[in-house]
Scaffold this active site. Structure first.
Site, PDB file in Angstrom:
ATOM      1  CG  ASP A 140       2.867   4.940 -14.236  1.00 51.19           C
ATOM      2  OD1 ASP A 140       3.694   5.771 -13.095  1.00 51.19           O
ATOM      3  OD2 ASP A 140       1.771   5.298 -14.057  1.00 51.19           O
TER       4      ASP A 140
ATOM      5  CE  LYS B 236       4.058   8.679  -7.278  1.00 58.35           C
ATOM      6  NZ  LYS B 236       4.075   9.157  -9.008  1.00 58.35           N
TER       7      LYS B 236
ATOM      8  CE  LYS C 178       6.763   7.404 -15.554  1.00 56.00           C
ATOM      9  NZ  LYS C 178       5.846   7.403 -14.595  1.00 56.00           N
TER      10      LYS C 178
ATOM     11  CG  ASP D 165       1.045   7.384  -8.929  1.00 57.36           C
ATOM     12  OD1 ASP D 165       1.909   7.502  -9.577  1.00 57.36           O
ATOM     13  OD2 ASP D 165       0.399   8.320  -7.361  1.00 57.36           O
TER      14      ASP D 165
HETATM   15  O1  164 Z   1      10.973   9.187  -8.642  1.00 59.11           O
HETATM   16  C1  164 Z   1      11.190   8.815 -10.321  1.00 59.11           C
HETATM   17  O2  164 Z   1      12.237   7.789 -10.054  1.00 59.11           O
HETATM   18  C2  164 Z   1      10.136   7.741 -10.702  1.00 59.11           C
HETATM   19  C3  164 Z   1       8.827   8.981 -10.764  1.00 59.11           C
HETATM   20  C4  164 Z   1       7.890   8.779 -11.532  1.00 59.11           C
HETATM   21  O3  164 Z   1       7.982   7.036 -11.790  1.00 59.11           O
HETATM   22  C5  164 Z   1       7.021   9.546 -11.811  1.00 59.11           C
HETATM   23  C6  164 Z   1       6.843  10.704 -11.155  1.00 59.11           C
HETATM   24  C7  164 Z   1       5.475  11.718 -11.731  1.00 59.11           C
HETATM   25  C8  164 Z   1       4.751  12.051 -12.740  1.00 59.11           C
HETATM   26  C9  164 Z   1       4.526   9.688 -12.840  1.00 59.11           C
HETATM   27  O4  164 Z   1       5.701  10.918 -14.660  1.00 59.11           O
HETATM   28  C10 164 Z   1       5.216   8.987 -12.512  1.00 59.11           C
HETATM   29  C11 164 Z   1       4.174   8.502 -11.839  1.00 59.11           C
HETATM   30  O5  164 Z   1       3.857   8.274 -12.184  1.00 59.11           O
HETATM   31  O6  164 Z   1       4.942   7.427 -10.257  1.00 59.11           O
HETATM   32 MG    MG Z   2       2.646   6.420 -11.454  1.00 59.35          MG
END
Ligand code: 164
Ligand code: MG
Length: 369
Positions: A189, A263, A164, A239
């Site tokens: 990300d 997702k 991140k 995303d």
């Molecule tokens: O589920 C996982 O292991 C990772 C999830 C993840 O990186 C995320 C989940 C939700 C919001 C964000 O923080 C991030 C994303 O944006 O992909």
């Molecule tokens: Mg993301």
């Protein structure tokens, strides 16, 4: 014909193994709603509400999903019969967004349907892979702590590493990881923490051969991402900006990204996720399956989805042990040599550990025909 007899909503409180820090929020405790859908023959389909307790990722929360499920969606479900999970789409169209609530029911319907067909969910979705490659998200922290996590995940063989970043925490971290591991399949990300004004900072990241930068600009933007992509070497992955297939079509047409993170919860379910996958395949846009810090129920749906041919980049589908001391699926989801076997059993291919479900459950809501 599928006739739903009963729906049970299991409201869970799970404690994360490690608080999950992102630039827009920290998740310590993970609320979840597990959807148990039983048809008239006693076949059970499982789904999961992947919304968080507060609206920091999208506008939905556990409570908004509970409201939509209880007051709108489940009453309709109990008085309707279905030949295929896609039959629920016309009903959902009358309600704006609320995609994670929709996806939790639609996912359970897909699992139930696949079980009635006595086929794995991956097969009824059109999956072609027997195993998928797993990626993992590295928790935010000091560079030494992130390197330590990466080395632990390398031992498990993960095929892709996600960190991140935000404007206050990017170049130093990426440079530090790159100096130590120049060939690591690394992505970042940004969760919408940059603006077009940060162009030079983002261009500085180009020299680190990131696989992609995920969602650098605002969650409802497609146009500025197109401007940015023309000025970056690093592929942009969207995303939060991609909520429907129409968003994907516009992003592809404008050149806003080169990769899309799909997702099912964010786009309203597996049928829409499959449509976006197919559109991206036609337009040479690679996709991967994102995670939502969910339990093994939603991870199981993601494994089935990621078996489709254009999921060519390892997704955020890590093992149960990445976030949980104890998951609610049996067997636990396991990454071996960086891969997860796609289940060959009917439906999602995992059973539910009802003892663990009871252990983490705070309330149960039961809806009957
Ligand atoms: O589920 C996982 O292991 C990772 C999830 C993840 O990186 C995320 C989940 C939700 C919001 C964000 O923080 C991030 C994303 O944006 O992909
Ligand atoms: Mg993301």
């Amino acid at each position: 014909m599928i006739e739903i007899q009963k729906v049970v909503l299991h409201h869970l409180d799970l404690i994360m193994k490690n608080p999950f820090h992102t630039s827009i929020g920290t998740v310590h405790k993970r609320e979840s709603i597990i959807v148990e859908m039983i048809d008239c023959e006693g076949i059970v389909g499982w789904g999961e509400v992947v919304a968080f307790s507060s609206p920091w990722y999208t506008e939905e929360t556990i409570q908004t999903c509970l409201h939509m499920l209880r007051d709108y969606y489940i009453p309709y479900l109990l008085r309707t019969s279905f030949t295929h999970p896609e039959d629920i789409a016309p009903f959902f169209l009358q309600f704006k967004r609320n995609h994670m609530a929709k996806a939790s029911l639609e996912g359970a319907l897909w699992d139930l349907y696949a079980k009635k067909e006595q086929k794995p969910l991956s097969k009824v979705l059109g999956g072609t892979r027997q195993e998928i490659e797993a990626g993992v998200v590295v928790g935010m922290g000091s560079l030494p702590s992130m390197i330590q996590q990466i080395e632990r995940f390398m031992d498990e063989g993960y095929k892709r590493y996600k960190i991140k970043i935000d404007p206050s925490n990017d170049i130093e971290i990426v440079e530090g990881i790159r100096n130590k591991y120049p060939d690591l399949p690394l992505m970042a990300d940004a969760n919408s923490t940059y603006t077009l004004g940060s162009l030079s900072r983002l261009q500085e990241l180009d020299r680190f051969q990131l696989l992609m930068i995920e969602q650098p600009l605002s969650a409802d933007d497609i146009i500025d991402h197109a401007t940015l992509q023309k000025k970056l070497k690093t592929p942009i992955c969207l995303d939060e900006s991609i909520v429907t297939i129409e968003d994907a079509r516009k992003a592809i047409q404008l050149g806003s990204c080169k990769i899309i993170n799909i997702k099912p919860g964010r786009v309203g379910g597996l049928a829409e996720a499959k449509k976006i996958h197919d559109l991206c395949l036609k337009n040479n846009i690679a996709v991967w399956c994102g995670g939502m810090l969910e339990t093994g129920v939603s991870r199981a749906h993601n494994i089935a989805l990621a078996s489709l041919p254009n999921f060519v980049i390892p997704g955020d589908i890590s093992s149960s042990s990445r976030h949980w001391h104890e998951d609610i699926v049996d067997p636990q989801i396991e990454v071996k040599n960086g891969k997860i076997q796609v289940p060959t059993g009917d439906g999602i291919g995992f059973s539910i550990d009802r003892k663990a479900l009871r252990k983490f459950r705070t309330t149960t809501l039961i809806f009957k025909k």
